[in-house]
Design an enzyme around this catalytic site. Sequence first.
Site, PDB file in Angstrom:
ATOM      1  N   CYS A  33       0.773  -1.149   0.036  1.00 15.53           N
ATOM      2  CA  CYS A  33       0.105   0.131  -0.031  1.00 15.53           C
ATOM      3  C   CYS A  33       0.677   1.106  -0.061  1.00 15.53           C
ATOM      4  O   CYS A  33       1.732   1.165   0.512  1.00 15.53           O
ATOM      5  CB  CYS A  33      -1.039  -0.025   1.342  1.00 15.53           C
ATOM      6  SG  CYS A  33      -1.857  -1.388   1.587  1.00 15.53           S
ATOM      7  N   ARG A  78       4.897   0.489  -6.040  1.00 15.84           N
ATOM      8  CA  ARG A  78       5.124  -0.884  -4.887  1.00 15.84           C
ATOM      9  C   ARG A  78       4.328  -1.791  -4.999  1.00 15.84           C
ATOM     10  O   ARG A  78       4.103  -2.702  -4.197  1.00 15.84           O
ATOM     11  CB  ARG A  78       4.586   0.225  -3.799  1.00 15.84           C
ATOM     12  CG  ARG A  78       5.705   1.170  -3.543  1.00 15.84           C
ATOM     13  CD  ARG A  78       5.106   2.199  -2.210  1.00 15.84           C
ATOM     14  NE  ARG A  78       5.031   1.353  -1.120  1.00 15.84           N
ATOM     15  CZ  ARG A  78       6.001   1.670  -0.342  1.00 15.84           C
ATOM     16  NH1 ARG A  78       7.235   2.088  -0.690  1.00 15.84           N
ATOM     17  NH2 ARG A  78       5.994   0.835   0.770  1.00 15.84           N
ATOM     18  N   TRP A  89      -2.932  -2.615  -1.476  1.00 17.16           N
ATOM     19  CA  TRP A  89      -2.602  -3.760  -1.934  1.00 17.16           C
ATOM     20  C   TRP A  89      -3.352  -4.798  -0.891  1.00 17.16           C
ATOM     21  O   TRP A  89      -3.294  -4.847   0.266  1.00 17.16           O
ATOM     22  CB  TRP A  89      -1.147  -4.199  -1.666  1.00 17.16           C
ATOM     23  CG  TRP A  89      -0.637  -5.368  -2.131  1.00 17.16           C
ATOM     24  CD1 TRP A  89      -0.340  -5.848  -3.475  1.00 17.16           C
ATOM     25  CD2 TRP A  89      -0.654  -6.673  -1.259  1.00 17.16           C
ATOM     26  NE1 TRP A  89       0.290  -6.931  -3.606  1.00 17.16           N
ATOM     27  CE2 TRP A  89       0.033  -7.580  -2.445  1.00 17.16           C
ATOM     28  CE3 TRP A  89      -0.779  -7.143  -0.168  1.00 17.16           C
ATOM     29  CZ2 TRP A  89       0.261  -8.742  -2.074  1.00 17.16           C
ATOM     30  CZ3 TRP A  89      -0.703  -8.179   0.217  1.00 17.16           C
ATOM     31  CH2 TRP A  89       0.240  -9.348  -0.740  1.00 17.16           C
ATOM     32  N   ASN A 132      -1.627   2.367   5.967  1.00 15.13           N
ATOM     33  CA  ASN A 132      -0.850   1.385   5.408  1.00 15.13           C
ATOM     34  C   ASN A 132      -0.407   0.322   6.667  1.00 15.13           C
ATOM     35  O   ASN A 132      -0.600   0.875   7.722  1.00 15.13           O
ATOM     36  CB  ASN A 132       0.604   1.877   4.932  1.00 15.13           C
ATOM     37  CG  ASN A 132       0.525   2.519   3.834  1.00 15.13           C
ATOM     38  OD1 ASN A 132      -0.633   2.304   2.793  1.00 15.13           O
ATOM     39  ND2 ASN A 132       1.558   2.948   3.256  1.00 15.13           N
ATOM     40  N   GLY A 133      -0.339  -1.005   6.603  1.00 15.70           N
ATOM     41  CA  GLY A 133      -0.123  -2.086   7.735  1.00 15.70           C
ATOM     42  C   GLY A 133      -1.415  -2.497   8.032  1.00 15.70           C
ATOM     43  O   GLY A 133      -2.318  -2.725   7.416  1.00 15.70           O
ATOM     44  N   GLU A 167      18.303 -17.027  -8.237  1.00 11.80           N
ATOM     45  CA  GLU A 167      17.909 -15.645  -8.614  1.00 11.80           C
ATOM     46  C   GLU A 167      16.981 -15.654 -10.016  1.00 11.80           C
ATOM     47  O   GLU A 167      16.129 -14.791 -10.196  1.00 11.80           O
ATOM     48  CB  GLU A 167      19.025 -14.807  -8.493  1.00 11.80           C
ATOM     49  CG  GLU A 167      18.519 -13.239  -8.664  1.00 11.80           C
ATOM     50  CD  GLU A 167      17.540 -12.358  -8.178  1.00 11.80           C
ATOM     51  OE1 GLU A 167      16.970 -13.097  -6.953  1.00 11.80           O
ATOM     52  OE2 GLU A 167      17.143 -11.621  -8.438  1.00 11.80           O
ATOM     53  N   LYS A 206      13.616 -14.449 -11.017  1.00 11.86           N
ATOM     54  CA  LYS A 206      12.963 -13.423 -11.853  1.00 11.86           C
ATOM     55  C   LYS A 206      12.036 -13.485 -12.759  1.00 11.86           C
ATOM     56  O   LYS A 206      11.136 -13.095 -12.990  1.00 11.86           O
ATOM     57  CB  LYS A 206      14.432 -12.786 -12.569  1.00 11.86           C
ATOM     58  CG  LYS A 206      15.343 -11.924 -12.195  1.00 11.86           C
ATOM     59  CD  LYS A 206      14.904 -10.586 -11.514  1.00 11.86           C
ATOM     60  CE  LYS A 206      14.256 -10.693 -10.141  1.00 11.86           C
ATOM     61  NZ  LYS A 206      14.646 -10.236  -9.094  1.00 11.86           N
ATOM     62  N   GLU A 245       8.637 -14.011 -11.228  1.00 13.57           N
ATOM     63  CA  GLU A 245       8.154 -12.849 -10.967  1.00 13.57           C
ATOM     64  C   GLU A 245       7.496 -12.136 -12.194  1.00 13.57           C
ATOM     65  O   GLU A 245       6.176 -11.416 -12.338  1.00 13.57           O
ATOM     66  CB  GLU A 245       8.988 -11.807 -10.378  1.00 13.57           C
ATOM     67  CG  GLU A 245       9.436 -12.456  -8.733  1.00 13.57           C
ATOM     68  CD  GLU A 245      10.478 -11.401  -8.281  1.00 13.57           C
ATOM     69  OE1 GLU A 245      10.460 -10.921  -7.110  1.00 13.57           O
ATOM     70  OE2 GLU A 245      11.642 -11.099  -9.011  1.00 13.57           O
ATOM     71  N   HIS A 274      17.732 -36.696  -7.751  1.00 14.83           N
ATOM     72  CA  HIS A 274      16.911 -36.761  -6.295  1.00 14.83           C
ATOM     73  C   HIS A 274      15.304 -36.293  -6.491  1.00 14.83           C
ATOM     74  O   HIS A 274      14.745 -35.977  -5.591  1.00 14.83           O
ATOM     75  CB  HIS A 274      17.603 -36.243  -5.325  1.00 14.83           C
ATOM     76  CG  HIS A 274      18.761 -36.833  -4.952  1.00 14.83           C
ATOM     77  ND1 HIS A 274      18.985 -38.074  -4.591  1.00 14.83           N
ATOM     78  CD2 HIS A 274      20.017 -36.383  -5.099  1.00 14.83           C
ATOM     79  CE1 HIS A 274      20.145 -38.321  -4.337  1.00 14.83           C
ATOM     80  NE2 HIS A 274      21.105 -37.332  -4.936  1.00 14.83           N
ATOM     81  N   LYS A 323       6.582  -4.376  -4.346  1.00 13.85           N
ATOM     82  CA  LYS A 323       8.141  -3.956  -4.287  1.00 13.85           C
ATOM     83  C   LYS A 323       8.574  -4.193  -2.834  1.00 13.85           C
ATOM     84  O   LYS A 323       9.527  -4.456  -2.552  1.00 13.85           O
ATOM     85  CB  LYS A 323       8.218  -2.457  -4.794  1.00 13.85           C
ATOM     86  CG  LYS A 323       9.532  -2.163  -4.768  1.00 13.85           C
ATOM     87  CD  LYS A 323      10.560  -2.511  -5.828  1.00 13.85           C
ATOM     88  CE  LYS A 323      11.902  -2.132  -5.713  1.00 13.85           C
ATOM     89  NZ  LYS A 323      12.714  -3.435  -6.316  1.00 13.85           N
TER      90      LYS A 323
HETATM   91  C1  G6P Z   1       9.508  -8.197  -2.369  1.00 18.65           C
HETATM   92  C2  G6P Z   1      10.405  -7.556  -3.542  1.00 18.65           C
HETATM   93  C3  G6P Z   1      11.417  -8.410  -4.079  1.00 18.65           C
HETATM   94  C4  G6P Z   1      12.310  -8.196  -2.936  1.00 18.65           C
HETATM   95  C5  G6P Z   1      11.935  -8.703  -1.491  1.00 18.65           C
HETATM   96  C6  G6P Z   1      12.794  -8.373  -0.340  1.00 18.65           C
HETATM   97  O1  G6P Z   1       9.193  -9.636  -2.609  1.00 18.65           O
HETATM   98  O2  G6P Z   1       9.237  -7.628  -4.820  1.00 18.65           O
HETATM   99  O3  G6P Z   1      12.217  -7.753  -5.370  1.00 18.65           O
HETATM  100  O4  G6P Z   1      13.655  -8.798  -3.209  1.00 18.65           O
HETATM  101  O5  G6P Z   1      10.567  -8.221  -1.381  1.00 18.65           O
HETATM  102  O6  G6P Z   1      12.922  -6.936  -0.252  1.00 18.65           O
HETATM  103  P1  G6P Z   1      13.951  -5.977   0.378  1.00 18.65           P
HETATM  104  O7  G6P Z   1      13.470  -4.721   0.017  1.00 18.65           O
HETATM  105  O8  G6P Z   1      14.025  -6.593   1.961  1.00 18.65           O
HETATM  106  O9  G6P Z   1      15.356  -6.393  -0.112  1.00 18.65           O
END
Ligand code: G6P
Length: 617
Positions: free
Chosen positions: A2, A27, A75, A100-101, A489, A493, A496, A512, A612
Amino acid sequence: MCGIFGVLARRDAVPLLLGGLALLEYRGYDSAGLAVLEEGGALRLLKSAGKVKDLCRKAAADAIRGRPGIAHTRWATHGPPTDLNAHPHACGGRLALVHNGIIENHEVLRREQVRRGCRFHSDTDTEVIVHELDRCPRGNGTGLPPRAAQEVLGRLEGSYALAILETGNRRLLAARRGSPLLIGLGCGAAAGEYYISSDLAALLPLTSRYLVLEDGDLAELDEEGARIYDAAGRRVTRPVTETRLDPASSDKGPHGHHMLKEIHEQPQAVRATLEAGLRAGVPQAAPWSSGDPEETERILAQVRRLHLVACGTSYHAALVAAYWLEKHARLPCRVDIASEFRYRDPVVEERTLFVCISQSGETADTLAALRRAREAGYLATLGICNTPQSALAREVQLLFLTRAGLERGVASTKAFTAQLAALQLLSLLLAKARGRPWEATARNLERLPERLRESLRLEQRIKDCAATLAAADHILFLGRGLLLPVAMEGALKLKEVSYLRAECYPAGELKHGPLALVEPGVRVVVPVLNGELLPKLRTNLEEVKARGGEMLLFVDPRTGLEDQQGVRVIHVPPTEDDFQAPLLYAPPLQLLAYHVALRRGTDIDQPRNLAKSVTVE
Ligand code: G6P
């Protein structure tokens, strides 16, 4: 997740609110809304499920105007993304707020409020705050008394950042506990204006000057100025910071997406991060300190083991770092996902350094892990973070700031490689503190940004390979050693941004389980180093090939691996340097995810359901 934006100005707040919301979009959110006081002082709300552009359309059709105003991107947590659940929430036309929260005791409060006769219009936890605040006694024509509002907020369990607007009162209230909130200060022609934002990015077009509210603070903003009260109700001042971030850093430039722009910004992000930690090629302790470099050196000299904790992409950076820290500093390293660590009862061995890594510095689980670590007997807590104004940056004992600049793509790219650069510096600093060799590796760092550029030049070839992957429905990533976390990673990616099922396994685990998935046509992606593990990996590749799997290999040309039936090869710049390798292989995998997603037409910068910065658990 949010986002909050608020404007107190003598001009119409609506365009500024919509502009602020557009900059909070990155975000992640699924509905948006705003509230202003109209000419006569009446409260007007406008809300819309969907995107900010939908809200903009509604605002234009409605010709809504007014000041001051508050706005929100939601969100969904409690209740689906509908117009009714979108913020602001209001009651009785007297008061509207955005939140937010998460309010953890919302069910108890709601039951009490229903008994009192309150009527609810949404499924959200937020609406209970409105009803609680609405009970506050207030004088004729004056708004909520700050102290009374704080007492009410004290009944809430959980976390909040709030912006509050009241009928007939050209004033805004902002309060926070556990969720970030900034107050921007207008300058020049906009002197006397105030902006409330949960994120620095949204303030940049309006001002570079801001202050960060502390937990428990409540700010009262009106034409006379800003008054801040701490949790005990005392009038306090908070330091004003001037950011040097360029408002243009929010633009996509010539790139179609923030993600692509940020992938190409990596040489610069890595260079700036390395430069911050080195002087004349020597790693420095000072940039890791929160004031006293000698104290930092003393702490680093005592370290006997490390515990690295993070979420998402930052967790992958920690996994890479464990290899470096073991090899260069000969220190045992443990890596944990923050959401797991926070609920464990860790056995903390003597002289263990706790390291948390976070781009945003606001990830709820990482912050909770840090707070737990502070009580658990670690030697010290150290943070690697890209956001100076974040809670994490303020709460760790030792802090290193990565210099990736604003990252707006939800899928992290340049923040990841900047974290890797920071972790290289930490490995060298600890190697040096322990009398182990570090000079040759440090010298090689100088070439890293240029080598990264070489890696980015593979884009066209990667683009050509993206078509076949875009048509797949399941992609297996394999990796070994130092490139295992890089492959992990890469899979993250791809998942995502393209929404394809992508999973990663250590290549040695193939037999395995994941080999059962391999049949003709299954796509397998593998980054391959030219090192001692090459013969082992070759065997794994043969096993995949024998079962008809189709592979895309990112390889050091010296491996001798070439295109053949069922195998496409992309040559990554050759390296023997274990510091360079992850940084040379990560960008091609990011580019692959980007180009596959582009072909699949997904929402690359704001993938569905993702945020984000994950500020709630
Ligand atoms: C979310 C974002 C990711 C990020 C993760 C950890 O899932 O979409 O891109 O890696 O949070 O976020 P941080 O800000 O703690 O690195």
